[in-house]
Design a protein around this motif. Sequence first.
Motif, PDB file in Angstrom:
ATOM      1  N   ASP A   7       0.823  -1.214   0.000  1.00 28.12           N
ATOM      2  CA  ASP A   7       0.000   0.000   0.000  1.00 28.12           C
ATOM      3  C   ASP A   7       0.849   1.253   0.000  1.00 28.12           C
ATOM      4  O   ASP A   7       1.936   1.290   0.587  1.00 28.12           O
ATOM      5  N   SER A   9      -2.034  -0.151  -4.169  1.00 31.31           N
ATOM      6  CA  SER A   9      -3.169   0.599  -3.659  1.00 31.31           C
ATOM      7  C   SER A   9      -2.672   1.953  -3.178  1.00 31.31           C
ATOM      8  O   SER A   9      -1.692   2.030  -2.429  1.00 31.31           O
ATOM      9  N   TYR A  10      -3.312   3.051  -3.592  1.00 31.10           N
ATOM     10  CA  TYR A  10      -2.799   4.394  -3.313  1.00 31.10           C
ATOM     11  C   TYR A  10      -3.869   5.254  -2.659  1.00 31.10           C
ATOM     12  O   TYR A  10      -4.955   5.425  -3.206  1.00 31.10           O
ATOM     13  N   GLY A  32      -3.174  -4.182   3.100  1.00 31.13           N
ATOM     14  CA  GLY A  32      -4.394  -3.785   2.417  1.00 31.13           C
ATOM     15  C   GLY A  32      -5.025  -2.529   2.966  1.00 31.13           C
ATOM     16  O   GLY A  32      -5.922  -1.966   2.339  1.00 31.13           O
TER      17      GLY A  32
END
Length: 242
Positions: free
Chosen positions: A130, A143-144, A178
């Motif tokens: 992440d 994931s940003y 996550g």
Amino acid sequence: MALGAALMTLSACGGPESGGGAKNGGAGAPGRAAGAGRAAQPRPAVPVGDPTALPGVGERLHAEIPADSSQVLAVYGEDSADATVVLYSLRGDGWRPVGSWPAHNGRNGWTADHHTGDGRSPVGVFTVTDAGGVLPDPGTRLSYAHDVDAYAPPYYWDSAHQHDFDYVIAIDYNRLRGAPPHDVTRPWGAERGGGIWLHLDHGSGTSACVSLSGEAMRFLLRTLDPDRDPVVVMGDRADLLA
């Protein structure tokens, strides 16, 4: 609640010789290039050796790298706050360097038993899942979480630190994979620290994170691929080889 989360997150990476602090709502000047004006540090020699094994990494830590990982970010620390970061890619039967950058780690060096406030970066192998930051997503497959309020340093940090969190990549030490980097859940307990990130360099040691230039952070964000199960292998050279 949001302010409390920000306090805990920023206290992990900390500011200029501080244990962190409250943030305000304002980011550093968004028009300034991330990492602009920060002088490069001398780069220690990168280990070389058998291409089928990661250079400078001993059997113990090598065994902790997941079998499916084909991207490894190695952080070669010294007995100081100076480090070298090398991104390796598994190609054919060997690990090949893709990029190498000077970096900084915890101002007090390294530890295999990291605790909140010790000023040391944790030694080990950690997944990378992440990212986020004050600035918009530069084109990463991770994931940003683009969130100015969550990542803007407090106004009273000096100008050298105001862009530290323009981009951050969470190192999965004592955190939920996550979740966005600013999430404050600590599965091992708050005393074991957390909020260990890759973030922009300010020219000196950190509270526990690893810091690199803006150019390096953008490269990593655009290159790290979740489908290749990237991990960070980090520590001082003696612990890496143990």
